[in-house]
Structures are given as C-alpha cells and as structure tokens.
Design a protein around this motif. Structure first.
Motif, PDB file in Angstrom:
ATOM      1  N   VAL A  23      32.233  40.442 100.518  1.00  0.00           N
ATOM      2  CA  VAL A  23      31.980  41.794 100.015  1.00  0.00           C
ATOM      3  C   VAL A  23      31.849  42.709 101.219  1.00  0.00           C
ATOM      4  O   VAL A  23      31.028  42.464 102.116  1.00  0.00           O
ATOM      5  CB  VAL A  23      30.697  41.862  99.161  1.00  0.00           C
ATOM      6  CG1 VAL A  23      30.413  43.300  98.738  1.00  0.00           C
ATOM      7  CG2 VAL A  23      30.823  40.959  97.927  1.00  0.00           C
ATOM      8  N   TYR A  25      31.533  46.830 102.388  1.00  0.00           N
ATOM      9  CA  TYR A  25      31.311  48.230 102.024  1.00  0.00           C
ATOM     10  C   TYR A  25      31.804  49.131 103.157  1.00  0.00           C
ATOM     11  O   TYR A  25      31.622  48.813 104.331  1.00  0.00           O
ATOM     12  CB  TYR A  25      29.824  48.523 101.808  1.00  0.00           C
ATOM     13  CG  TYR A  25      29.182  47.744 100.697  1.00  0.00           C
ATOM     14  CD1 TYR A  25      29.690  47.785  99.402  1.00  0.00           C
ATOM     15  CD2 TYR A  25      28.054  46.968 100.942  1.00  0.00           C
ATOM     16  CE1 TYR A  25      29.083  47.079  98.379  1.00  0.00           C
ATOM     17  CE2 TYR A  25      27.441  46.258  99.923  1.00  0.00           C
ATOM     18  CZ  TYR A  25      27.961  46.323  98.646  1.00  0.00           C
ATOM     19  OH  TYR A  25      27.360  45.609  97.637  1.00  0.00           O
ATOM     20  N   ARG A  33      26.864  55.286 101.347  1.00  0.00           N
ATOM     21  CA  ARG A  33      28.093  54.658 100.866  1.00  0.00           C
ATOM     22  C   ARG A  33      29.202  55.703 100.783  1.00  0.00           C
ATOM     23  O   ARG A  33      29.006  56.799 100.272  1.00  0.00           O
ATOM     24  CB  ARG A  33      27.835  54.056  99.470  1.00  0.00           C
ATOM     25  CG  ARG A  33      29.003  53.302  98.882  1.00  0.00           C
ATOM     26  CD  ARG A  33      28.956  51.843  99.292  1.00  0.00           C
ATOM     27  NE  ARG A  33      29.979  51.100  98.583  1.00  0.00           N
ATOM     28  CZ  ARG A  33      29.769  50.449  97.448  1.00  0.00           C
ATOM     29  NH1 ARG A  33      28.558  50.459  96.912  1.00  0.00           N
ATOM     30  NH2 ARG A  33      30.733  49.781  96.873  1.00  0.00           N
ATOM     31  N   SER A  35      32.466  57.648  99.445  1.00  0.00           N
ATOM     32  CA  SER A  35      33.050  57.879  98.125  1.00  0.00           C
ATOM     33  C   SER A  35      34.163  58.896  98.265  1.00  0.00           C
ATOM     34  O   SER A  35      34.370  59.490  99.329  1.00  0.00           O
ATOM     35  CB  SER A  35      31.980  58.398  97.149  1.00  0.00           C
ATOM     36  OG  SER A  35      31.551  59.692  97.543  1.00  0.00           O
ATOM     37  N   SER A  80      21.656  40.929  96.689  1.00  0.00           N
ATOM     38  CA  SER A  80      22.011  41.807  95.577  1.00  0.00           C
ATOM     39  C   SER A  80      23.504  42.127  95.570  1.00  0.00           C
ATOM     40  O   SER A  80      24.116  42.261  94.501  1.00  0.00           O
ATOM     41  CB  SER A  80      21.194  43.104  95.635  1.00  0.00           C
ATOM     42  OG  SER A  80      19.821  42.834  95.418  1.00  0.00           O
ATOM     43  N   SER A  81      24.091  42.240  96.753  1.00  0.00           N
ATOM     44  CA  SER A  81      25.541  42.481  96.828  1.00  0.00           C
ATOM     45  C   SER A  81      26.305  41.324  96.188  1.00  0.00           C
ATOM     46  O   SER A  81      27.279  41.528  95.458  1.00  0.00           O
ATOM     47  CB  SER A  81      25.986  42.640  98.284  1.00  0.00           C
ATOM     48  OG  SER A  81      25.424  43.805  98.860  1.00  0.00           O
ATOM     49  N   THR A  84      25.713  41.479  92.250  1.00  0.00           N
ATOM     50  CA  THR A  84      26.479  42.523  91.575  1.00  0.00           C
ATOM     51  C   THR A  84      27.966  42.202  91.571  1.00  0.00           C
ATOM     52  O   THR A  84      28.686  42.580  90.649  1.00  0.00           O
ATOM     53  CB  THR A  84      26.236  43.900  92.224  1.00  0.00           C
ATOM     54  OG1 THR A  84      26.469  43.821  93.637  1.00  0.00           O
ATOM     55  CG2 THR A  84      24.821  44.388  91.969  1.00  0.00           C
ATOM     56  N   ALA A  85      28.415  41.461  92.585  1.00  0.00           N
ATOM     57  CA  ALA A  85      29.814  41.020  92.587  1.00  0.00           C
ATOM     58  C   ALA A  85      30.048  39.993  91.480  1.00  0.00           C
ATOM     59  O   ALA A  85      31.057  40.044  90.760  1.00  0.00           O
ATOM     60  CB  ALA A  85      30.180  40.427  93.948  1.00  0.00           C
ATOM     61  N   VAL A  89      30.160  44.221  88.899  1.00  0.00           N
ATOM     62  CA  VAL A  89      29.814  45.624  89.156  1.00  0.00           C
ATOM     63  C   VAL A  89      30.471  46.117  90.435  1.00  0.00           C
ATOM     64  O   VAL A  89      30.961  47.239  90.504  1.00  0.00           O
ATOM     65  CB  VAL A  89      28.282  45.791  89.234  1.00  0.00           C
ATOM     66  CG1 VAL A  89      27.907  47.223  89.610  1.00  0.00           C
ATOM     67  CG2 VAL A  89      27.636  45.400  87.908  1.00  0.00           C
ATOM     68  N   ASN A  90      30.474  45.273  91.469  1.00  0.00           N
ATOM     69  CA  ASN A  90      31.093  45.623  92.750  1.00  0.00           C
ATOM     70  C   ASN A  90      32.340  44.777  92.983  1.00  0.00           C
ATOM     71  O   ASN A  90      32.339  43.578  92.686  1.00  0.00           O
ATOM     72  CB  ASN A  90      30.111  45.386  93.906  1.00  0.00           C
ATOM     73  CG  ASN A  90      29.146  46.535  94.077  1.00  0.00           C
ATOM     74  OD1 ASN A  90      29.424  47.658  93.666  1.00  0.00           O
ATOM     75  ND2 ASN A  90      28.001  46.252  94.670  1.00  0.00           N
ATOM     76  N   PRO A  91      33.405  45.364  93.526  1.00  0.00           N
ATOM     77  CA  PRO A  91      34.612  44.579  93.828  1.00  0.00           C
ATOM     78  C   PRO A  91      34.389  43.693  95.048  1.00  0.00           C
ATOM     79  O   PRO A  91      33.519  43.964  95.879  1.00  0.00           O
ATOM     80  CB  PRO A  91      35.658  45.665  94.114  1.00  0.00           C
ATOM     81  CG  PRO A  91      34.862  46.832  94.617  1.00  0.00           C
ATOM     82  CD  PRO A  91      33.557  46.790  93.880  1.00  0.00           C
ATOM     83  N   GLU A  93      36.146  41.841  98.495  1.00  0.00           N
ATOM     84  CA  GLU A  93      37.214  42.083  99.461  1.00  0.00           C
ATOM     85  C   GLU A  93      38.169  40.893  99.528  1.00  0.00           C
ATOM     86  O   GLU A  93      39.373  41.044  99.722  1.00  0.00           O
ATOM     87  CB  GLU A  93      36.593  42.322 100.847  1.00  0.00           C
ATOM     88  CG  GLU A  93      37.573  42.708 101.929  1.00  0.00           C
ATOM     89  CD  GLU A  93      38.032  44.154 101.829  1.00  0.00           C
ATOM     90  OE1 GLU A  93      38.986  44.517 102.525  1.00  0.00           O
ATOM     91  OE2 GLU A  93      37.420  44.927 101.042  1.00  0.00           O
TER      92      GLU A  93
END
Length: 260
Positions: A23, A25, A33, A35, A80-81, A84-85, A89-91, A93
């Motif tokens: 993951v 960011y 973050r 955007s 948490s990353s 959520t993956a 919730v989170n894509p 890599e």
C-alpha cells in the motif's frame, strides 16, 4: 455424545488471503494526503511537492474460517492501512487480496449522523447492514442496552462523547453475525463491563464460524480474545503466531512488561 473436535488447520476454509500486498500513499510535503483538489495542477498547487509513503510492504498471510486475529504494532506501523485495504476501502499498489465474503470494517471513524438521535442511527445503520425495518426495530433495544446508552438514545449524536459514539457503532455492527469483521480500536473506548461484553460477542461470532480481525493497543484484549496474532511494524510482517508468543516478543521490542 463425544465433543465435536476442532477441524485441523488444513481442513479449514481459507477466508482471507493477503498475497505480497503493498500500500503506497502519495502525500504532500506537509503530510496531507494528495487529492485531485490539492494536486491537480491548479494555480494554488504549483510548487507543491509530493512524496510517497510506503505504508504496507509485501505482506502475505492466510486467514481461516473461525480465526480471531489480533493485529498489533506501534503507531504508524501500517495496521490500519492494511485493514482498510482488506476491506476494499483503500487500493493496493501491488499484490492481491482475496476474500470469501465482503469484509465489514468497524472503526472509531465509522460514519454516524450527528444531527439525529442515537435510535435513528441504529435504524439507519441496521438498514444499511441488510436488516428489514421490522428486524432492526426488534433489535434496537438490545443494541441500546449493549452500548449502555439507555438514558441517552433519544438524544442527537452530537451530544454524545466520542466514547459513547464508538460504543454505539460497535453495538450496531456486532448485532449481526458477519463472515468477516474488522474492528479497529473500537474496544478501547468503554469501561471494563463494555469491554467484557464486546470480547464475549467477538468470541461468539468466531465460534459461529465468522472471522474477526481486532486492531488494538490493548495486549490483554488480544490475548483474551484472539486465537492468532499478527505483528506489523514499519509496513512489514514481523511475526505471526499465537497471541501469547507474539505479544511477548512485541512487549520486548517496545520495552513493556505489561499486557494491557
């Protein structure tokens, strides 16, 4: 009648497979973050520098039906990353995540509506989880009692403390069995009675062949509730084993002699 023996590990059904997951960011130099709004090349974004944060680095493991898995690590370790993956919730890599059912993510940041009462939030939350209106109406009192909010349930959520809100979020989510439930620090917000109720409910869900992930800084909750523990540090999987052995190694790493 002889007691039913637990299935061997190789006979149990895999429900979550995490395969070499990364993951990453993209964040602004300020730490926010990135955007489209703040990194889209507009007039006010000129000169802003982006950097990459590699939050999860090639983590792999397989979780089986009926597992209750504690996830531990220091702040900013990537716990948490990763969760959520897994929840989608989170894509990611790189790598792959496979789940036999859609994971339900319960965190202290889960959305409730501040302007309406706790009771109405129970009704809306139940409908969002698939309850019929009749079912959630019938369950509302039990959810209220579980959260310990009998005297406050008709007040708007904006009048609740953060702990009261988090207890209600857990009570709503835990009112129904889930194939895969991810709990991120939700048990650290109540008193001991609430923690006992929550841990008992987690064990019940696990015994009903559900799979539970618990992200927590409470080593006692991990040991009391979980059948397995995974330690993540700086985005890497450090250890995967029984809660007692992993917590012992983790406490040695952080210099702690307690389990709470």
């Amino acid at each position: 009648m002889a007691a039913k023996s637990k299935p061997k590990l190789e006979d149990r059904k895999p429900v979550v497979i995490v395969d070499d997951v990364h993951v990453v960011y993209k964040v602004l130099a300020s730490g926010k973050r990135a955007s489209r709004a703040n990194a889209g090349g507009g007039m006010f974004s000129r000169g802003l520098k982006l950097r990459e944060v590699h939050a999860v680095k090639g983590v792999s493991f397989t979780i089986y039906e009926g597992d209750s898995v504690g996830i531990i690590g220091t702040n900013g370790s990537g716990k948490s990353s990763l969760m959520t993956a897994i929840a989608g919730v989170n894509p990611i890599e790189k790598g792959a995540i496979y789940a036999s059912a859609r994971p339900m993510l319960l965190g202290v940041g889960a959305v409730l509506i501040p302007a309406i009462s706790g009771l109405k939030n129970i009704l809306l939350g139940g409908l969002a989880m698939g309850y019929s209106r009749k079912e959630i109406n019938a369950s509302a009192k039990a959810i209220t009692d579980f959260a310990g909010l009998e005297e406050f349930i008709d007040l708007p959520m904006k009048a609740y403390s953060s702990g009261m809100s988090a207890r209600l979020r857990f009570a709503i989510a835990a009112s129904r069995d889930h194939d895969i439930l991810i709990i991120d620090e939700a048990l650290s917000v109540g008193d001991q009675q609430f923690r006992n109720r929550s841990e008992a409910r987690m064990r019940e869900m696990r015994d009903n062949a559900g799979t539970v992930f618990l992200v927590s800084h409470s080593m006692k909750s991990i040991i009391d509730t979980c059948t397995r523990c995974i330690w993540i540090e700086k985005g890497e999987l450090i250890m995967d084993g029984t809660p007692k052995e992993v917590v012992k190694a983790y406490n040695k790493f952080v210099g702690s002699t307690t389990v709470d």
